[in-house]
Enzyme design. Sequence first.
Site, PDB file in Angstrom:
ATOM      1  N   GLU A 143       1.188  -1.430   0.018  1.00 39.53           N
ATOM      2  CA  GLU A 143      -0.047   0.044  -0.124  1.00 39.53           C
ATOM      3  C   GLU A 143       0.729   0.936   0.187  1.00 39.53           C
ATOM      4  OE1 GLU A 143      -1.899   0.951   3.517  1.00 39.53           O
ATOM      5  OE2 GLU A 143      -1.211  -0.956   4.391  1.00 39.53           O
ATOM      6  N   LYS A 184      17.360 -12.632 -17.443  1.00 38.91           N
ATOM      7  CA  LYS A 184      18.003 -13.543 -16.627  1.00 38.91           C
ATOM      8  C   LYS A 184      16.455 -14.957 -16.807  1.00 38.91           C
ATOM      9  CE  LYS A 184      19.154 -10.336 -11.973  1.00 38.91           C
ATOM     10  NZ  LYS A 184      19.252  -9.385 -13.323  1.00 38.91           N
ATOM     11  N   LEU A 225      19.201   0.923 -13.172  1.00 42.29           N
ATOM     12  CA  LEU A 225      19.374   2.087 -12.965  1.00 42.29           C
ATOM     13  C   LEU A 225      18.548   2.155 -11.770  1.00 42.29           C
ATOM     14  CD1 LEU A 225      21.944   3.388 -14.946  1.00 42.29           C
ATOM     15  CD2 LEU A 225      22.481   1.762 -13.211  1.00 42.29           C
ATOM     16  N   VAL A 250      21.649  -1.952  -7.959  1.00 40.29           N
ATOM     17  CA  VAL A 250      23.130  -1.888  -7.169  1.00 40.29           C
ATOM     18  C   VAL A 250      23.752  -0.311  -6.920  1.00 40.29           C
ATOM     19  CG1 VAL A 250      24.159  -4.303  -8.028  1.00 40.29           C
ATOM     20  CG2 VAL A 250      23.761  -1.788  -9.373  1.00 40.29           C
ATOM     21  N   ARG A 259      26.919 -15.082  -5.540  1.00 39.25           N
ATOM     22  CA  ARG A 259      25.572 -16.202  -4.508  1.00 39.25           C
ATOM     23  C   ARG A 259      25.598 -16.587  -5.576  1.00 39.25           C
ATOM     24  NH1 ARG A 259      23.016 -10.095  -3.393  1.00 39.25           N
ATOM     25  NH2 ARG A 259      23.341  -9.918  -5.610  1.00 39.25           N
TER      26      ARG A 259
END
Length: 603
Positions: A308, A401, A440, A446, A531
Amino acid sequence: MILMVFDIICINLSIVIALALRFDFIIPSIYIQNYLNHIILTNIIVILCYYKMGLYCSIWRYASIEELGRVIISALIGTMSLFFVFGYYHTNMMTGFYIIFYLVNVLSIGGIRFTYRIGRRIKSKLYPKGLKRNNVLVIGAGKAGSIMIKEIKNNPDISKRAVAIIDDDKSKHNRKIHGVPVVGGRESIKETIRKMHIDEIVIAIPSASKQVIKEIFDICSSTKCKLKTLPGIYELINGEVNVQKIRDVRIEDLLGREQIEVDLKEICEYIEDEVILVTGGGGSIGSELCRQISKFKPKKLLILDIYENNAYDIQNELIRNNKDLDLEVIIASVRDRKRLENIFDEYRPKVVFHAAAHKHVPLMEHNPTEAIKNNVFGTRNVAELSDEYGVKRFVLISTDKAVNPTNIMGATKRLAEMIIQTLDKESDTEFVAVRFGNVLGSNGSVIPLFKRQIAEGGPITVTHKDVIRYFMTIPEAVQLVIQAGSMAKGGEIFVLDMGEPVKIVDLAENLIRLSGFEPYREVDISFTGLRPGEKLYEELLMEEEGLQATKHKKIFIGQPLNINRSYLDRELSVLSRILTMETTELVRPIMKKVVPTYKENTA
């Protein structure tokens, strides 16, 4: 009041000097008597003229040509008033007297005011209020550079001092703009910085391309100068150029990407006067979609989001900036099919932009069932209801991805693409996906992370020194998404031209320099290792999809794949049962089966 006192003195001195000059310093007593008889009335009328002309409402420390013009006109009106006063009382003062009075009066009242300004400037240079004045190198000897230098010089409260100009136009070299020398082209930047102790560089070329700004930054990156720029010419909507418009060079300025052009007519045709639904409308991409869609006069804009606070923020912004927009904010989850069904039944949207998704790779690796519930079954709910309720066009926001995914998030987005491609074959709704890389400044990206780390003194954490990513700004990604939606025929995966890939370590180094620090010395960069689920690089297209150009040079089409609907439905049923039982250990094997390109990365 002080100026009025000085002006009264100037008026009377001007009368005496005019009489003295007119009569070679031997003034007949009759003229002196006439002057003394009307001295009070004369002063009142002339001061009243000055007051009405605004000579007592300007801030004279900032006086310019405009104020000088006001002085000249005021003195002329004052002289005419004097002429009528003396004429009314039958006092003959002769034409030469009025001419001399006017000239002396302009010099005296103008001189007082501009002497004050000059005095203020001298004082500000000798005693600059304790402010450290940064030496500024201005890049650009054009109109914008000239305006910037003039404003820096004229405003004592700006803590800058323009000391040199750089311009590639050799005809301007060794010349001056407002007393500041043009010392050479961009090859002279480093030498000028060293010789003239430059603290700050301002790029005053609003028409400069992103590539030029990037090249200048590359030259300046080895220095410790703060780099600022004027916005691009398309950002200066009202054409004004001033010190307040200067901003820091942003990381997106260094991508070397030019402004995207979209076909406004084509976009208007499928958005104007239609009910538009944006799921995930409070997120980074979703909220920008709402901003840009609102410009194309939709019949109604529906913002659907489960969070919200974000929805509330974009609602307030749109209401503030679009008074005539018919806007509805709906708090709901794409997982809740019954709630979605009620929404589709009530509002009957004709275009759906589906941006609701979990997107953070490491988090989804640890919460795979949540990624599947949202990204897969949430997409299926919205897509099937779009088909059922006659939506004309459905646009899925996908990601690079999804190509050969090595993580659960990418696999769920690829599965979402497969769902809409199979639906498209049997539906009148045109289902398409738009695939692009990182944006961006989006939530969790990042850049905000790096900025926080720099503010804390470092180190900046980068997973691997060789990791690269495609980047695009949020507005340009959304412009291309909307444009791609206008091209939809059904079943396509639109792939956006993301430009050249960027090494994350280069991004980190540039951001450190833009913040005024030196990488590795003042702010360190720490490499933490990839990661789980992360790749060194991302792809935008699978080999089997092929690539086809469109009429827009930054949008390409991956051809639809042949995906069996019944097989996909069976596997989704299996996934659904696994989610119900919370047997998470079976999630990845099933995902690898249904998404053959999914290769788990356990790095």
